[in-house]
Design a protein around this motif. Sequence first.
Motif, PDB file in Angstrom:
ATOM      1  N   ALA A 144       0.824  -1.206   0.000  1.00  0.00           N
ATOM      2  CA  ALA A 144       0.000   0.000   0.000  1.00  0.00           C
ATOM      3  C   ALA A 144       0.862   1.261   0.000  1.00  0.00           C
ATOM      4  O   ALA A 144       0.541   2.240  -0.682  1.00  0.00           O
ATOM      5  N   VAL A 145       1.963   1.257   0.767  1.00  0.00           N
ATOM      6  CA  VAL A 145       2.849   2.420   0.772  1.00  0.00           C
ATOM      7  C   VAL A 145       3.511   2.585  -0.590  1.00  0.00           C
ATOM      8  O   VAL A 145       3.619   3.695  -1.120  1.00  0.00           O
ATOM      9  N   ARG A 146       3.931   1.470  -1.192  1.00  0.00           N
ATOM     10  CA  ARG A 146       4.500   1.544  -2.540  1.00  0.00           C
ATOM     11  C   ARG A 146       3.469   2.082  -3.532  1.00  0.00           C
ATOM     12  O   ARG A 146       3.802   2.893  -4.413  1.00  0.00           O
ATOM     13  N   ALA A 147       2.223   1.675  -3.386  1.00  0.00           N
ATOM     14  CA  ALA A 147       1.161   2.190  -4.258  1.00  0.00           C
ATOM     15  C   ALA A 147       1.009   3.694  -4.092  1.00  0.00           C
ATOM     16  O   ALA A 147       0.755   4.418  -5.063  1.00  0.00           O
ATOM     17  N   TYR A 148       1.153   4.189  -2.862  1.00  0.00           N
ATOM     18  CA  TYR A 148       1.079   5.631  -2.642  1.00  0.00           C
ATOM     19  C   TYR A 148       2.179   6.355  -3.411  1.00  0.00           C
ATOM     20  O   TYR A 148       1.940   7.386  -4.056  1.00  0.00           O
ATOM     21  N   PHE A 149       3.405   5.823  -3.359  1.00  0.00           N
ATOM     22  CA  PHE A 149       4.489   6.455  -4.110  1.00  0.00           C
ATOM     23  C   PHE A 149       4.227   6.382  -5.609  1.00  0.00           C
ATOM     24  O   PHE A 149       4.531   7.333  -6.355  1.00  0.00           O
ATOM     25  N   TYR A 150       3.654   5.295  -6.091  1.00  0.00           N
ATOM     26  CA  TYR A 150       3.316   5.224  -7.512  1.00  0.00           C
ATOM     27  C   TYR A 150       2.179   6.183  -7.849  1.00  0.00           C
ATOM     28  O   TYR A 150       2.101   6.689  -8.974  1.00  0.00           O
ATOM     29  N   VAL A 182      -1.871   0.981  -9.289  1.00  0.00           N
ATOM     30  CA  VAL A 182      -2.098   1.612  -7.987  1.00  0.00           C
ATOM     31  C   VAL A 182      -3.408   1.120  -7.392  1.00  0.00           C
ATOM     32  O   VAL A 182      -3.475   0.746  -6.208  1.00  0.00           O
ATOM     33  N   GLU A 183      -4.456   1.098  -8.198  1.00  0.00           N
ATOM     34  CA  GLU A 183      -5.754   0.641  -7.710  1.00  0.00           C
ATOM     35  C   GLU A 183      -5.685  -0.809  -7.247  1.00  0.00           C
ATOM     36  O   GLU A 183      -6.161  -1.149  -6.149  1.00  0.00           O
ATOM     37  N   SER A 184      -5.099  -1.678  -8.050  1.00  0.00           N
ATOM     38  CA  SER A 184      -5.081  -3.113  -7.714  1.00  0.00           C
ATOM     39  C   SER A 184      -4.256  -3.386  -6.460  1.00  0.00           C
ATOM     40  O   SER A 184      -4.622  -4.252  -5.655  1.00  0.00           O
ATOM     41  N   GLU A 185      -3.148  -2.672  -6.276  1.00  0.00           N
ATOM     42  CA  GLU A 185      -2.325  -2.878  -5.090  1.00  0.00           C
ATOM     43  C   GLU A 185      -3.052  -2.439  -3.819  1.00  0.00           C
ATOM     44  O   GLU A 185      -2.980  -3.108  -2.779  1.00  0.00           O
ATOM     45  N   LEU A 186      -3.741  -1.320  -3.880  1.00  0.00           N
ATOM     46  CA  LEU A 186      -4.494  -0.857  -2.713  1.00  0.00           C
ATOM     47  C   LEU A 186      -5.659  -1.787  -2.411  1.00  0.00           C
ATOM     48  O   LEU A 186      -5.929  -2.111  -1.244  1.00  0.00           O
ATOM     49  N   GLY A 222      -8.199   6.035   2.006  1.00  0.00           N
ATOM     50  CA  GLY A 222      -8.067   7.458   1.708  1.00  0.00           C
ATOM     51  C   GLY A 222      -7.259   7.710   0.448  1.00  0.00           C
ATOM     52  O   GLY A 222      -7.594   8.597  -0.345  1.00  0.00           O
ATOM     53  N   ILE A 223      -6.204   6.939   0.242  1.00  0.00           N
ATOM     54  CA  ILE A 223      -5.425   7.084  -0.989  1.00  0.00           C
ATOM     55  C   ILE A 223      -6.250   6.638  -2.192  1.00  0.00           C
ATOM     56  O   ILE A 223      -6.202   7.263  -3.264  1.00  0.00           O
ATOM     57  N   LEU A 224      -7.038   5.581  -2.018  1.00  0.00           N
ATOM     58  CA  LEU A 224      -7.965   5.173  -3.090  1.00  0.00           C
ATOM     59  C   LEU A 224      -8.953   6.289  -3.408  1.00  0.00           C
ATOM     60  O   LEU A 224      -9.269   6.541  -4.576  1.00  0.00           O
ATOM     61  N   ASP A 420       4.133  16.493  12.541  1.00  0.00           N
ATOM     62  CA  ASP A 420       3.797  15.407  11.612  1.00  0.00           C
ATOM     63  C   ASP A 420       3.022  15.968  10.426  1.00  0.00           C
ATOM     64  O   ASP A 420       2.245  16.921  10.564  1.00  0.00           O
ATOM     65  N   PHE A 421       3.225  15.365   9.253  1.00  0.00           N
ATOM     66  CA  PHE A 421       2.603  15.838   8.022  1.00  0.00           C
ATOM     67  C   PHE A 421       1.540  14.827   7.597  1.00  0.00           C
ATOM     68  O   PHE A 421       1.864  13.693   7.239  1.00  0.00           O
ATOM     69  N   PRO A 422       0.253  15.210   7.630  1.00  0.00           N
ATOM     70  CA  PRO A 422      -0.799  14.257   7.252  1.00  0.00           C
ATOM     71  C   PRO A 422      -0.871  14.037   5.747  1.00  0.00           C
ATOM     72  O   PRO A 422      -0.970  14.993   4.981  1.00  0.00           O
ATOM     73  N   ILE A 423      -0.829  12.790   5.340  1.00  0.00           N
ATOM     74  CA  ILE A 423      -1.063  12.421   3.942  1.00  0.00           C
ATOM     75  C   ILE A 423      -2.545  12.191   3.717  1.00  0.00           C
ATOM     76  O   ILE A 423      -3.095  12.562   2.682  1.00  0.00           O
ATOM     77  N   VAL A 424      -3.193  11.577   4.697  1.00  0.00           N
ATOM     78  CA  VAL A 424      -4.649  11.421   4.676  1.00  0.00           C
ATOM     79  C   VAL A 424      -5.172  11.907   6.014  1.00  0.00           C
ATOM     80  O   VAL A 424      -4.742  11.428   7.066  1.00  0.00           O
ATOM     81  N   ARG A 425      -6.051  12.891   5.992  1.00  0.00           N
ATOM     82  CA  ARG A 425      -6.690  13.356   7.226  1.00  0.00           C
ATOM     83  C   ARG A 425      -8.176  13.527   6.979  1.00  0.00           C
ATOM     84  O   ARG A 425      -8.632  13.686   5.842  1.00  0.00           O
ATOM     85  N   LEU A 426      -8.932  13.527   8.053  1.00  0.00           N
ATOM     86  CA  LEU A 426     -10.385  13.504   7.931  1.00  0.00           C
ATOM     87  C   LEU A 426     -10.920  14.749   7.244  1.00  0.00           C
ATOM     88  O   LEU A 426     -11.905  14.672   6.495  1.00  0.00           O
ATOM     89  N   GLY A 427     -10.316  15.915   7.486  1.00  0.00           N
ATOM     90  CA  GLY A 427     -10.803  17.131   6.846  1.00  0.00           C
ATOM     91  C   GLY A 427     -10.807  17.012   5.336  1.00  0.00           C
ATOM     92  O   GLY A 427     -11.775  17.407   4.672  1.00  0.00           O
ATOM     93  N   GLU A 428      -9.750  16.452   4.760  1.00  0.00           N
ATOM     94  CA  GLU A 428      -9.720  16.280   3.313  1.00  0.00           C
ATOM     95  C   GLU A 428     -10.731  15.233   2.865  1.00  0.00           C
ATOM     96  O   GLU A 428     -11.327  15.359   1.783  1.00  0.00           O
ATOM     97  N   VAL A 429     -10.921  14.211   3.662  1.00  0.00           N
ATOM     98  CA  VAL A 429     -11.877  13.161   3.284  1.00  0.00           C
ATOM     99  C   VAL A 429     -13.282  13.750   3.146  1.00  0.00           C
ATOM    100  O   VAL A 429     -14.034  13.386   2.228  1.00  0.00           O
ATOM    101  N   TYR A 430     -13.659  14.673   4.021  1.00  0.00           N
ATOM    102  CA  TYR A 430     -14.948  15.367   3.874  1.00  0.00           C
ATOM    103  C   TYR A 430     -15.015  16.112   2.536  1.00  0.00           C
ATOM    104  O   TYR A 430     -16.060  16.105   1.864  1.00  0.00           O
TER     105      TYR A 430
END
Length: 532
Positions: A144-150, A182-186, A222-224, A420-430
């Motif tokens: 999943a982390v590798r998929a994020y980098f891709y 990316v989709e299939s790995e996640l 969240g990355i999906l 800390d730097f959020p990559i996925v946080r709830l505010g963005e998900v909204y």
Amino acid sequence: MKRLFKYSLIVCLGFSMAACTDLEEDLVGDITEDIVVEGINIGGPGSSDGALTALYGELRNAGTANHGGYYSIQEITTDEMFIGAKGGDWFDGGDLIRLHQHTYTPNHPFINGTWVQTYNAIATANDNLGSGNLSDAEVAQARAVRAYFYWRLLDSYGRVKLATETNQDPPQASRQEVFNFVESELLAALGISEVSESMDLSNSQLADGGSAYSMNRYGAMGILAKLYLNAEVYTGTPMYDKAEIAASYIIDSGQYVLCGEGCSVPNLGKRPRVDSDPAELEGYAAVFAANNEGNPEHIFSVRYDEATGAGMNFSQMNLHYSSQFTWNFQEQPWNGYATLEEFYNSYEDGDARKENNFIVGPQLDFSGSALLDYAADDDDIQLNYTPEINELAPNSLREAGARPAKFSYKQFGRSDMDNDFPIVRLGEVYLIRAEAVARQAGNWTAAEADVNVLRARAGVSEYNGNLTEEEFLAERGREMFQETARRTDLIRFGKYNDEWWEKPASEPYLNIFPIPQEQINAGGGLTQNPGY
């Protein structure tokens, strides 16, 4: 508790106030004995323990929050930030101006640096996955982390090589193929075949919650959601329905809550004699504070620590040299990144995000006295950050531009920050769900319910049947400032090629960065993106 530490010295030759973009490290000495520090725990997922320590460390190494790589090409190509050339200071051979004005070429060092940093991270993931030493849960995290980098490569360059094994040199894949990977790995990490209303994640090897420093189900989802939100740009096929489902899964889980009233941390930047400095940072400000670890809004975050997790340099990148005496920084700032005036003015007065995200006006030192700039290039010797900017080059005033401060500064801070730097946080998900719903409905007022949740936290009035596409993009900018989202957003909304301050209209082919010429010259069959 025992820890094995390795110390290295970063050598930057020819360093100036502009910054150091040489990413090479020279190892000058190892301490190989165990060091015992009683009462201090620096372990935990994504820090110094576990088989995936190096991979999670690559989130810091891959340019997430420093100068010269991913952060830079995502931010200063947009209407959020610029770096003015102050005579010879920060001119850097015109590279920063070329990013701002969209005249970058395949030879741009930051574009090549981002490529190298990201593939170094992917190589670490491949080494982990090929070691045979990972548990099933660790395999799921690494994929999943590798998929994020891709996903970063997909978004930035489009057509890249999908290397999944160490020392592998596959052919260049199409953007559709990278999207599919990316989709299939996640999905594989989540233990499902597709995102749907009836999906069951009980077979996932990813944790159902837990530390934001480790990839869990909600981080992967969240990355999906980000992937699906931009699917029409990447592939020509909209997938807003899947973006909505993925975002709703996170929100409806109840695992995370917005950091609002009562969610606070001590203000580590407070000056005792400056009454305007609050004792606590609450709500939105606490999400990005220097002591924001464990924030209830963080879903997947990069762990930064000034001693053991270096790589966030915003205090150096953003602030004027004299601001060293406001926060008693260990090192003098570089006076680089600043905010475009129009973007700063997009916030209304009273918006808590405006107060938190920027530093403007006359500055004071630690004791509350006027902070002086003895080399001032205007008529006032007191340091005064002005939203107004005289020019991009060649003599941008050194105090011009509101300074980014979303990731707040602390007293006696080192050049590497703790936030800390959020990559996925709830505010963005909204915001993802809001946009996905609106695009499916063909009506931007359908986004108001989710957007108003964030507006309420910011202390500004709600939308009531008056939200438009243009206003939604502006609102997303206000919430997501400095989180490397703006370039992707502008492209999705068809605004990246627009004219803005000191930038003429640009061509659509620039929406994808060029394949770095250095990588093409290295062989392996890479071909250039159209237009370059």
